[in-house]
Scaffold this active site. Structure first.
Site, mmCIF file in Angstrom:
data_model
loop_
_atom_site.group_PDB
_atom_site.id
_atom_site.type_symbol
_atom_site.label_atom_id
_atom_site.label_comp_id
_atom_site.label_asym_id
_atom_site.label_seq_id
_atom_site.Cartn_x
_atom_site.Cartn_y
_atom_site.Cartn_z
ATOM 1 N N ARG A 1 -10.363 -6.136 7.241
ATOM 2 C CA ARG A 1 -10.217 -6.040 5.801
ATOM 3 C C ARG A 1 -9.237 -4.918 5.483
ATOM 4 O O ARG A 1 -9.282 -3.855 6.080
ATOM 5 C CB ARG A 1 -11.563 -5.748 5.126
ATOM 6 C CG ARG A 1 -12.453 -6.963 4.957
ATOM 7 C CD ARG A 1 -11.969 -7.835 3.801
ATOM 8 N NE ARG A 1 -12.828 -8.996 3.608
ATOM 9 C CZ ARG A 1 -12.628 -10.186 4.138
ATOM 10 N NH1 ARG A 1 -11.591 -10.393 4.933
ATOM 11 N NH2 ARG A 1 -13.442 -11.190 3.881
ATOM 12 N N GLU B 1 -4.503 -7.279 -2.045
ATOM 13 C CA GLU B 1 -3.842 -8.561 -1.828
ATOM 14 C C GLU B 1 -3.742 -9.358 -3.129
ATOM 15 O O GLU B 1 -4.658 -9.314 -3.951
ATOM 16 C CB GLU B 1 -4.639 -9.367 -0.781
ATOM 17 C CG GLU B 1 -4.653 -8.670 0.574
ATOM 18 C CD GLU B 1 -5.503 -9.405 1.601
ATOM 19 O OE1 GLU B 1 -6.034 -10.488 1.272
ATOM 20 O OE2 GLU B 1 -5.651 -8.912 2.721
ATOM 21 N N HIS C 1 -2.460 -12.607 5.296
ATOM 22 C CA HIS C 1 -3.887 -12.909 5.472
ATOM 23 C C HIS C 1 -4.085 -14.351 5.962
ATOM 24 O O HIS C 1 -4.753 -15.168 5.324
ATOM 25 C CB HIS C 1 -4.657 -12.681 4.168
ATOM 26 C CG HIS C 1 -6.129 -12.441 4.398
ATOM 27 N ND1 HIS C 1 -6.900 -11.675 3.552
ATOM 28 C CD2 HIS C 1 -6.977 -12.865 5.364
ATOM 29 C CE1 HIS C 1 -8.151 -11.639 3.991
ATOM 30 N NE2 HIS C 1 -8.203 -12.360 5.095
#
Length: 321
Positions: A239, A268, A286
């Site tokens: 993360r 993000e 991601h």
């Protein structure tokens, strides 16, 4: 207790953010589906539909806010597309007796593969080499030498399913593997290091693979970067919130560490321009679990949890509070 509603009745499910069409279509075939990301007036939507919604589907990177949950007084289950629960307030869901489910195990291989890909790409400067060739520079100059991967000291922060899968792959590169976790895992052949700062000191490559949560925010900060060897690489497939991004940028700029391979970020999809401009950093949007096979399996688990719950059965992958 089995659901006593007539067979034609469809429970209402709210999708918080876009998911695979495959999953959306399965849900729409079996439930009354609402899509929060398509709603223009959320206050009006919650006033009209809030009490009807019994289930939520969301992604691990998006979760669901307490504000949204407060507008859904009848919600019974949150089915997360992913393994992270850090974007859901588990204290709040526990108080409301809301079941929370994830998709464990399914994305382990893909995330571990991505970690190894980032290690190789960053160490061997593969992305820089690709740009060098495409820009027509090969006939006129040469690239700086890269770093070898085989035999390096790998530190894994978090030796759960994904951490162990990364270690198994790294063993194929004859890496010297150490890890830090809450306790030593006796069944593993790797060196257990009691704390992260000690792991950082002895690692050529430090991989962040711990589970997300409030307690993990900002754990990897300037003290960790200062402990790492100047040539060391940071790899993060966990993360973005686990790494103090400002400290990371500063460490890279001041050459406290040698580089980074990142699949996740603090805010993000916004990535700091400072990271984008660095040629010793490999950046991915991601995508660690973004394969067709894995995303279909994840979708099936999300659906199975929702379906089982509304059939009066236990959700197969409900987390334990």
């Amino acid at each position: 207790m089995k659901n006593s509603k007539p067979s034609s009745f469809k429970q209402a499910v709210l999708i918080i953010a876009p998911v695979m069409d495959y999953l959306t279509e399965k849900l729409e075939q079996n439930f009354t589906v609402h899509k929060l990301f398509d709603v223009t007036d959320t206050a009006e939507f919650f006033a009209q539909q809030g009490e009807n919604i019994k289930g939520i589907v969301t992604r691990g990177d998006i979760g669901v806010t307490n504000e949204v949950l407060a507008s859904l007084p009848e919600v019974q289950i949150i089915s997360i597309f992913g393994v992270g629960t850090d974007a859901v307030d588990l204290d709040y869901t526990r108080e409301r007796n809301i079941i929370v489910t994830t998709t464990p195990g399914v994305l382990t291989d893909d995330v571990a593969d991505t970690a190894l890909g980032l290690i190789i790409a960053t160490s061997r400067r593969l992305c820089q080499a690709d740009k060098f060739l495409r820009a027509g520079q090969w006939p006129h100059s040469s690239l700086p030498l890269a770093s070898k991967v085989t035999g390096k000291r790998l530190g894994v922060f978090g030796m759960g399913r994904i951490g162990q899968a990364i270690a198994r792959r790294a063993a194929g590169f004859d890496m010297q593997i150490a890890y830090t976790d809450t306790a030593k895992i006796e069944s593993l052949p790797y060196q257990h290091v009691p704390d992260l700062i000690s792991l950082a000191r002895q690692s050529d490559i430090l991989v962040i693979a711990i589970s997300g949560g409030k307690d993990s925010v900002g754990l990897v900060d300037k003290t960790i970067f200062a402990a790492m060897p100047n040539h060391a690489l940071l790899i993060n497939i966990a993360r973005g919130s686990m790494v103090n991004q400002d400290d990371l940028i500063r460490a890279l700029q001041q050459k406290e560490i040698g580089g980074a391979g990142l699949d996740v970020f603090a805010d993000e999809p916004n990535v700091p321009q400072a990271l984008i401009e660095m040629d010793n950093v490999v950046l991915l949007p991601h995508i660690a679990s973004a394969t067709i096979e894995t995303r279909i399996q994840m979708s099936d688990i999300v659906f199975a949890n929702i379906q089982a719950h509304f059939a009066g059965e236990k959700a197969p992958t409900a987390i334990t509070y």
